[in-house]
Each structure stands twice: as structure tokens, then as C-alpha cells.
Design a protein around this motif. Structure first.
Motif, PDB file in Angstrom:
ATOM      1  N   GLU A 245       0.828  -1.204   0.000  1.00  0.00           N
ATOM      2  CA  GLU A 245       0.000   0.000   0.000  1.00  0.00           C
ATOM      3  C   GLU A 245       0.861   1.252   0.000  1.00  0.00           C
ATOM      4  O   GLU A 245       0.429   2.311  -0.434  1.00  0.00           O
ATOM      5  CB  GLU A 245      -0.915   0.007   1.227  1.00  0.00           C
ATOM      6  N   ALA A 246       2.054   1.117   0.549  1.00  0.00           N
ATOM      7  CA  ALA A 246       2.946   2.278   0.623  1.00  0.00           C
ATOM      8  C   ALA A 246       3.373   2.698  -0.772  1.00  0.00           C
ATOM      9  O   ALA A 246       3.359   1.899  -1.695  1.00  0.00           O
ATOM     10  CB  ALA A 246       4.166   1.935   1.469  1.00  0.00           C
ATOM     11  N   GLY A 247       3.716   3.955  -0.895  1.00  0.00           N
ATOM     12  CA  GLY A 247       4.096   4.481  -2.211  1.00  0.00           C
ATOM     13  C   GLY A 247       5.564   4.416  -2.497  1.00  0.00           C
ATOM     14  O   GLY A 247       6.045   5.008  -3.462  1.00  0.00           O
TER      15      GLY A 247
ATOM     16  N   TRP B 223       5.241   1.385 -11.094  1.00  0.00           N
ATOM     17  CA  TRP B 223       6.274   2.047 -10.305  1.00  0.00           C
ATOM     18  C   TRP B 223       7.217   2.823 -11.219  1.00  0.00           C
ATOM     19  O   TRP B 223       7.293   2.560 -12.425  1.00  0.00           O
ATOM     20  CB  TRP B 223       7.080   1.030  -9.481  1.00  0.00           C
ATOM     21  N   GLU B 224       7.937   3.751 -10.611  1.00  0.00           N
ATOM     22  CA  GLU B 224       8.944   4.527 -11.336  1.00  0.00           C
ATOM     23  C   GLU B 224      10.153   4.687 -10.415  1.00  0.00           C
ATOM     24  O   GLU B 224      10.019   4.568  -9.196  1.00  0.00           O
ATOM     25  CB  GLU B 224       8.347   5.896 -11.713  1.00  0.00           C
ATOM     26  N   ILE B 225      11.299   4.902 -10.991  1.00  0.00           N
ATOM     27  CA  ILE B 225      12.504   5.094 -10.167  1.00  0.00           C
ATOM     28  C   ILE B 225      12.507   6.493  -9.562  1.00  0.00           C
ATOM     29  O   ILE B 225      12.300   7.479 -10.273  1.00  0.00           O
ATOM     30  CB  ILE B 225      13.782   4.873 -11.010  1.00  0.00           C
TER      31      ILE B 225
ATOM     32  N   LEU C  32      12.017   3.025  -5.447  1.00  0.00           N
ATOM     33  CA  LEU C  32      10.902   3.098  -6.394  1.00  0.00           C
ATOM     34  C   LEU C  32       9.778   3.924  -5.776  1.00  0.00           C
ATOM     35  O   LEU C  32       9.512   3.809  -4.580  1.00  0.00           O
ATOM     36  CB  LEU C  32      10.367   1.701  -6.730  1.00  0.00           C
ATOM     37  N   VAL C  33       9.140   4.751  -6.607  1.00  0.00           N
ATOM     38  CA  VAL C  33       7.977   5.520  -6.156  1.00  0.00           C
ATOM     39  C   VAL C  33       6.783   5.121  -7.019  1.00  0.00           C
ATOM     40  O   VAL C  33       6.942   4.845  -8.209  1.00  0.00           O
ATOM     41  CB  VAL C  33       8.226   7.047  -6.244  1.00  0.00           C
TER      42      VAL C  33
ATOM     43  N   SER D 197      -2.258   5.038  -5.165  1.00  0.00           N
ATOM     44  CA  SER D 197      -2.937   3.762  -4.934  1.00  0.00           C
ATOM     45  C   SER D 197      -4.287   4.020  -4.278  1.00  0.00           C
ATOM     46  O   SER D 197      -4.540   5.067  -3.704  1.00  0.00           O
ATOM     47  CB  SER D 197      -2.077   2.885  -4.040  1.00  0.00           C
ATOM     48  N   GLY D 198      -5.179   3.053  -4.385  1.00  0.00           N
ATOM     49  CA  GLY D 198      -6.487   3.166  -3.751  1.00  0.00           C
ATOM     50  C   GLY D 198      -7.364   4.179  -4.460  1.00  0.00           C
ATOM     51  O   GLY D 198      -7.053   4.648  -5.550  1.00  0.00           O
TER      52      GLY D 198
END
Ligand code: MG
Length: 170
Positions: free
Chosen positions: A3-5, A94-96, A159-160, A165-166
Motif C-alpha cells: 500500500e505504501a508508495g 512504479w517509477e525510479i 521506487l515511487v 494507490s487506492g
């Protein structure tokens, strides 16, 4: 997935220095009398980065994805491995954020190559040069690195999440 970003991954690799092989670090050909031994092109830095990306996603390691017993990876350009890993990152949303890495080599002196290596990594991952940091250390003349038996590499990547989310925006 979480769940974390944010997710973090770490990678480490070592290859033996031998005669008769090219030295390729971070996708850059380095002028040196020894090169790295391995099934692929033995790019120790791209292998560590690939492991960091796979690790951040919880997807195991490079040996599971690209076994060194497979003939098709013989002398392979390790950019292939990194590019597959970044595809997995983006396919999962995800993205770096940034990545940092260290090459441990007694010789050659890598200070003049660090910028080119960082640029090549940024290009392969399609991220900004300001998201990539490349460091170089010697082995202080001790251990496998210091005795010119091997080159090691470490990498860490953050990663971000690309999209929130959600439901709903915060
Ligand atoms: Mg390797």
C-alpha cells in the motif's frame, strides 16, 4: 503489492578479472588490460542494478530471471537484463525515484568514467541524470578487489508509485 508508495531494493555482484575479456562497467567499455569473466558480458554494475530493481519489486534475483546456464545469455549485453527489469517496474505502476551505486575496483581508475557510466545508466532506464549517482572505490590493495582478482558493485534503488494507490486523491 504494498500500500505504501515507496519500495527499496539492493543489489550486489562480483566478477573475476581475467585476461582476454573486455571490461564493461555500467554499459560503458573501459580501456583496461583485464576484463570481467562471466557467462554474459559480465557487467557487474548492471547486474547489481538489475538485482536492485528486481529486489525492490520482490521478484527474486537476476539468476532466476536470466540463468547463466542458458546458451542465449552467453556473452549477452547486460543492458538486456536491466531493460527487462525496468519494464517490470513500469508494468507494475512504479517509477525510479533515484538510484545510487558503487563500483569497487583497485584499477583502472574510474574517476574519468563515472559521468559517462551515470549517463549510460540514465539512458538505459530512461530517467534523468540527476536520479543516478555512481561512486568508485578501490580495495585498498587488500582482499579480492585490492589484489585485482575481482571487481564488485553495489546498488540501491528507490521506487515511487507512479499513480496514487487506492481510491481518491490525497
Ligand atoms: Mg553477475
Amino acid at each position: 503489492m504494498s500500500e505504501a508508495g515507496l519500495r527499496v531494493g539492493i543489489g550486489h555482484d562480483r566478477h573475476r578479472l581475467v585476461l582476454g575479456r573486455p571490461l564493461i562497467l555500467g554499459g560503458v567499455r573501459i580501456d583496461f588490460e583485464l576484463g570481467l569473466d562471466g557467462h554474459s558480458d559480465a557487467d557487474v554494475l548492471l547486474h547489481a542494478l538489475t538485482d536492485a530493481l528486481l529486489g525492490a519489486l520482490g521478484l527474486g534475483d537476476i539468476g532466476e530471471w536470466f540463468p547463466n546456464t542458458e546458451p542465449r545469455w552467453a556473452n549477452a549485453d547486460s543492458a538486456i537484463f536491466l531493460e527487462q527489469a525496468i519494464r517490470e517496474v513500469r508494468n507494475r505502476g512504479w517509477e525510479i525515484g533515484n538510484l545510487d551505486c558503487t563500483v569497487h575496483a583497485e584499477r583502472p581508475k574510474l574517476s574519468t568514467y563515472k559521468t559517462a557510466i551515470a549517463q549510460r545508466i540514465a539512458e538505459l532506464l530512461e530517467i534523468g541524470a540527476d536520479q543516478v549517482n555512481v561512486k568508485a572505490k578501490t580495495g585498498e590493495k587488500v582482499g579480492p578487489v585490492g589484489r585485482l582478482e575481482a571487481i564488485d558493485a553495489d546498488a540501491i534503488v528507490l521506487l515511487v508509485r507512479k499513480t496514487p494507490s487506492g481510491s481518491g486523491l490525497t
